[in-house]
Design a protein around this motif. Structure first.
Motif, PDB file in Angstrom:
ATOM      1  N   PHE A 155       0.887  -1.054   0.007  1.00  0.00           N
ATOM      2  CA  PHE A 155       0.080   0.022  -0.043  1.00  0.00           C
ATOM      3  C   PHE A 155       0.813   1.251  -0.104  1.00  0.00           C
ATOM      4  O   PHE A 155       1.845   1.298   0.568  1.00  0.00           O
ATOM      5  CB  PHE A 155      -1.099   0.044   1.296  1.00  0.00           C
ATOM      6  N   THR A 156       0.520   2.262  -0.529  1.00  0.00           N
ATOM      7  CA  THR A 156       1.419   3.603  -0.500  1.00  0.00           C
ATOM      8  C   THR A 156       1.120   4.166   0.838  1.00  0.00           C
ATOM      9  O   THR A 156       0.067   3.736   1.369  1.00  0.00           O
ATOM     10  CB  THR A 156       0.669   4.709  -1.714  1.00  0.00           C
ATOM     11  N   HIS A 157       1.495   5.217   0.948  1.00  0.00           N
ATOM     12  CA  HIS A 157       1.610   5.987   2.353  1.00  0.00           C
ATOM     13  C   HIS A 157       0.059   6.658   2.597  1.00  0.00           C
ATOM     14  O   HIS A 157      -0.368   6.709   3.595  1.00  0.00           O
ATOM     15  CB  HIS A 157       2.431   6.741   2.893  1.00  0.00           C
ATOM     16  N   ARG A 158      -0.713   6.660   1.294  1.00  0.00           N
ATOM     17  CA  ARG A 158      -2.123   7.289   1.377  1.00  0.00           C
ATOM     18  C   ARG A 158      -3.037   5.808   1.379  1.00  0.00           C
ATOM     19  O   ARG A 158      -4.110   6.326   1.292  1.00  0.00           O
ATOM     20  CB  ARG A 158      -2.366   8.075   0.163  1.00  0.00           C
ATOM     21  N   GLY A 159      -2.494   4.721   1.431  1.00  0.00           N
ATOM     22  CA  GLY A 159      -3.382   3.679   1.514  1.00  0.00           C
ATOM     23  C   GLY A 159      -4.127   3.176   0.295  1.00  0.00           C
ATOM     24  O   GLY A 159      -4.946   2.356   0.322  1.00  0.00           O
ATOM     25  N   LYS A 160      -3.474   3.642  -0.730  1.00  0.00           N
ATOM     26  CA  LYS A 160      -3.793   3.003  -2.174  1.00  0.00           C
ATOM     27  C   LYS A 160      -3.107   1.659  -2.489  1.00  0.00           C
ATOM     28  O   LYS A 160      -1.911   1.646  -2.166  1.00  0.00           O
ATOM     29  CB  LYS A 160      -3.442   3.961  -3.192  1.00  0.00           C
ATOM     30  N   PRO A 161      -3.889   0.713  -2.626  1.00  0.00           N
ATOM     31  CA  PRO A 161      -3.138  -0.517  -3.119  1.00  0.00           C
ATOM     32  C   PRO A 161      -2.345  -0.602  -4.341  1.00  0.00           C
ATOM     33  O   PRO A 161      -2.776   0.179  -5.260  1.00  0.00           O
ATOM     34  CB  PRO A 161      -4.339  -1.572  -3.145  1.00  0.00           C
ATOM     35  N   ILE A 162      -1.058  -1.156  -4.317  1.00  0.00           N
ATOM     36  CA  ILE A 162      -0.362  -1.320  -5.052  1.00  0.00           C
ATOM     37  C   ILE A 162      -0.439  -2.626  -5.540  1.00  0.00           C
ATOM     38  O   ILE A 162      -0.279  -3.823  -5.005  1.00  0.00           O
ATOM     39  CB  ILE A 162       1.082  -1.108  -4.994  1.00  0.00           C
ATOM     40  N   LYS A 163      -0.741  -2.824  -7.088  1.00  0.00           N
ATOM     41  CA  LYS A 163      -0.832  -4.279  -7.742  1.00  0.00           C
ATOM     42  C   LYS A 163      -0.153  -4.349  -9.098  1.00  0.00           C
ATOM     43  O   LYS A 163       0.103  -3.582  -9.596  1.00  0.00           O
ATOM     44  CB  LYS A 163      -2.647  -4.674  -8.022  1.00  0.00           C
ATOM     45  N   ALA A 164       0.199  -5.721  -9.404  1.00  0.00           N
ATOM     46  CA  ALA A 164       0.984  -5.818 -10.627  1.00  0.00           C
ATOM     47  C   ALA A 164      -0.610  -5.584 -11.592  1.00  0.00           C
ATOM     48  O   ALA A 164      -1.431  -6.013 -11.392  1.00  0.00           O
ATOM     49  CB  ALA A 164       1.175  -7.233 -10.941  1.00  0.00           C
ATOM     50  N   LYS A 165      -0.058  -4.940 -12.904  1.00  0.00           N
ATOM     51  CA  LYS A 165      -1.035  -4.477 -13.959  1.00  0.00           C
ATOM     52  C   LYS A 165      -1.169  -5.374 -15.069  1.00  0.00           C
ATOM     53  O   LYS A 165      -2.256  -5.206 -16.039  1.00  0.00           O
ATOM     54  CB  LYS A 165      -1.000  -2.984 -14.131  1.00  0.00           C
ATOM     55  N   THR A 166      -0.007  -6.227 -15.220  1.00  0.00           N
ATOM     56  CA  THR A 166      -0.123  -7.062 -16.586  1.00  0.00           C
ATOM     57  C   THR A 166       0.525  -8.391 -16.218  1.00  0.00           C
ATOM     58  O   THR A 166       0.938  -8.701 -14.888  1.00  0.00           O
ATOM     59  CB  THR A 166       1.432  -6.409 -17.374  1.00  0.00           C
ATOM     60  N   VAL A 167       0.583  -9.119 -17.000  1.00  0.00           N
ATOM     61  CA  VAL A 167       1.049 -10.853 -16.769  1.00  0.00           C
ATOM     62  C   VAL A 167       2.430 -10.450 -16.390  1.00  0.00           C
ATOM     63  O   VAL A 167       3.083 -11.253 -15.566  1.00  0.00           O
ATOM     64  CB  VAL A 167       0.544 -11.601 -18.014  1.00  0.00           C
ATOM     65  N   GLY A 168       3.329  -9.825 -17.252  1.00  0.00           N
ATOM     66  CA  GLY A 168       4.462  -9.773 -17.085  1.00  0.00           C
ATOM     67  C   GLY A 168       4.978  -9.302 -15.618  1.00  0.00           C
ATOM     68  O   GLY A 168       5.708  -9.772 -14.902  1.00  0.00           O
ATOM     69  N   GLN A 169       4.198  -8.214 -15.191  1.00  0.00           N
ATOM     70  CA  GLN A 169       4.346  -7.657 -13.850  1.00  0.00           C
ATOM     71  C   GLN A 169       3.916  -8.927 -12.732  1.00  0.00           C
ATOM     72  O   GLN A 169       4.813  -8.936 -11.815  1.00  0.00           O
ATOM     73  CB  GLN A 169       3.628  -6.545 -13.710  1.00  0.00           C
ATOM     74  N   THR A 170       3.198  -9.588 -12.943  1.00  0.00           N
ATOM     75  CA  THR A 170       2.611 -10.603 -12.283  1.00  0.00           C
ATOM     76  C   THR A 170       3.603 -11.834 -11.922  1.00  0.00           C
ATOM     77  O   THR A 170       4.130 -12.069 -10.805  1.00  0.00           O
ATOM     78  CB  THR A 170       1.337 -11.325 -12.609  1.00  0.00           C
ATOM     79  N   GLU A 171       4.355 -11.948 -12.935  1.00  0.00           N
ATOM     80  CA  GLU A 171       5.433 -12.991 -13.001  1.00  0.00           C
ATOM     81  C   GLU A 171       6.633 -12.435 -12.324  1.00  0.00           C
ATOM     82  O   GLU A 171       7.280 -13.118 -11.373  1.00  0.00           O
ATOM     83  CB  GLU A 171       5.909 -13.366 -14.381  1.00  0.00           C
ATOM     84  N   TYR A 172       6.701 -11.079 -12.534  1.00  0.00           N
ATOM     85  CA  TYR A 172       7.906 -10.414 -11.869  1.00  0.00           C
ATOM     86  C   TYR A 172       7.770 -10.449 -10.389  1.00  0.00           C
ATOM     87  O   TYR A 172       8.591 -10.765  -9.567  1.00  0.00           O
ATOM     88  CB  TYR A 172       8.042  -9.064 -12.447  1.00  0.00           C
ATOM     89  N   VAL A 173       6.808 -10.172  -9.795  1.00  0.00           N
ATOM     90  CA  VAL A 173       6.147  -9.930  -8.431  1.00  0.00           C
ATOM     91  C   VAL A 173       6.462 -11.338  -7.776  1.00  0.00           C
ATOM     92  O   VAL A 173       6.868 -11.667  -6.551  1.00  0.00           O
ATOM     93  CB  VAL A 173       4.814  -9.495  -8.306  1.00  0.00           C
ATOM     94  N   ARG A 174       5.858 -12.311  -8.432  1.00  0.00           N
ATOM     95  CA  ARG A 174       5.906 -13.864  -7.794  1.00  0.00           C
ATOM     96  C   ARG A 174       7.512 -14.272  -7.771  1.00  0.00           C
ATOM     97  O   ARG A 174       7.744 -15.032  -6.799  1.00  0.00           O
ATOM     98  CB  ARG A 174       5.200 -14.794  -8.787  1.00  0.00           C
ATOM     99  N   ALA A 175       8.313 -13.911  -8.826  1.00  0.00           N
ATOM    100  CA  ALA A 175       9.804 -14.314  -8.842  1.00  0.00           C
ATOM    101  C   ALA A 175      10.219 -13.463  -7.647  1.00  0.00           C
ATOM    102  O   ALA A 175      11.091 -14.162  -6.830  1.00  0.00           O
ATOM    103  CB  ALA A 175      10.476 -13.960 -10.116  1.00  0.00           C
ATOM    104  N   ILE A 176       9.953 -12.314  -7.221  1.00  0.00           N
ATOM    105  CA  ILE A 176      10.742 -11.645  -6.163  1.00  0.00           C
ATOM    106  C   ILE A 176      10.316 -12.371  -4.806  1.00  0.00           C
ATOM    107  O   ILE A 176      10.991 -12.309  -3.978  1.00  0.00           O
ATOM    108  CB  ILE A 176      10.426 -10.139  -6.181  1.00  0.00           C
TER     109      ILE A 176
END
Length: 320
Positions: free
Chosen positions: A105-126
């Protein structure tokens, strides 16, 4: 000769649906759908009538868009074009895992999510690997997502320190003319890291942690001779490292630490004759199971839709 045959598909809509959210500001989404699929869209009470050359394709994309709205997600032009690109590649937004997991979450409470398939794979790898390479063009969210996950890891007490590093490729004569001490001279090169950090953690909180040296934002040269335990380490703009610098950075990894290496191999600013450490590492380490290489593409760009078209145009020109 293209067929003039007109098909019609009718979609039943939920009466509570905000048609404005689906069609977009000034019907911008509607116009993109009509142009892409060669159809006409007409809303009649709670029914959407799709007529034209590819009404079934348009209907499948609209079904994905309705699913996005039902989940409470924002629908903008960038997301619309991404949903269309998935469809053109034989997939669908609903079938992918995009936007399902909250990264932080950002400091304002906004959720941060992966927005694409590539980003999703990147987050899972991390999440699963101790060293991850994120390789892809500007605008694919490599740095932002890595900083978000670093902040989350610190918040959850998985690490004790966050280290953000970047090579200053002009740390020679030209920097010498800038005013201030060495840190002030290299700070312009570190600005993208500060920007991501401030948005996610908040400026004041990040500055406090930086003063306590819980967060370090440093030029890559500062990493030499150190061993970093229980740290989340991010190397940005890694395409501008030399082979020696890359090896030096990777061997800083200590116990309980995670390292993310991000770069764009199409934007190398090294002097002629110097091979990029990022390109070299991708060849040397590709068979190491504990290291993940995530390649983000043009479709993973999450900036203005025009950025994606610019990257595509440059890629096609380079291939020619």
């Amino acid at each position: 000769m293209e067929s003039d045959f007109i098909e019609v598909v009718r979609l039943k809509l939920d009466g509570s649906l905000d048609a404005g959210a689906l069609f977009g500001s000034l019907d911008g989404n509607l116009k993109i759908l009509e142009k892409t699929f060669g159809v006409e869209l007409v809303l009649r009470h709670d029914e959407l009538v799709i007529s034209g050359r590819k009404p079934k394709d348009a209907g499948q994309v609209i079904a994905d868009l309705l699913w996005i709205l039902e989940r409470g997600e924002a629908l903008d032009e960038q997301k619309l074009e991404y949903v269309i690109s998935l469809h053109e590649n034989g997939s669908s937004y609903r079938e992918s895992d995009v936007s399902r997991d909250i990264v932080a979450f950002t400091h304002r409470g906004k959720p941060i999510k992966a927005k694409t398939v590539g980003q999703t794979e990147y987050v899972r790898a991390i999440k699963s690997k101790d060293i991850v390479f994120g390789i892809g063009p500007a605008g694919t969210g490599k740095t932002y997502l890595a900083v978000a996950m670093a902040a989350n890891a610190y918040k959850n007490k998985d690490v004790e320190k966050i280290v953000l590093a970047r090579p200053a490729v002009e740390a020679g004569e030209r920097l010498g003319f800038l005013p201030g001490d060495l840190q002030e001279k290299v700070d312009p090169y570190l600005r993208p890291l500060y920007d991501a950090l401030y948005e996610i953690m908040g400026r004041e909180a990040a500055i406090r942690l930086k003063e306590k040296e819980t967060i370090e934002v440093v030029p890559l040269a500062y990493m030499r001779g150190r061993t970093l335990d229980h740290s989340f380490i991010i190397l940005d703009e890694a395409q501008n490292t030399t082979r020696e610098q890359m090896k030096m950075f990777l061997t800083r990894l200590g116990f309980g630490s995670k390292a993310i290496v991000n770069g764009d191999v199409t934007q190398i600013d090294l002097p002629d004759g110097k091979q990029s450490g990022l390109i070299h590492a991708a060849k040397v380490l590709e068979q190491v199971d504990e290291i993940a290489f995530c390649y983000l593409r043009e479709n993973d760009v999450v900036r203005h839709s025009l950025v994606k078209k610019i990257i595509g145009a440059y890629d096609r020109y380079e291939k020619r």
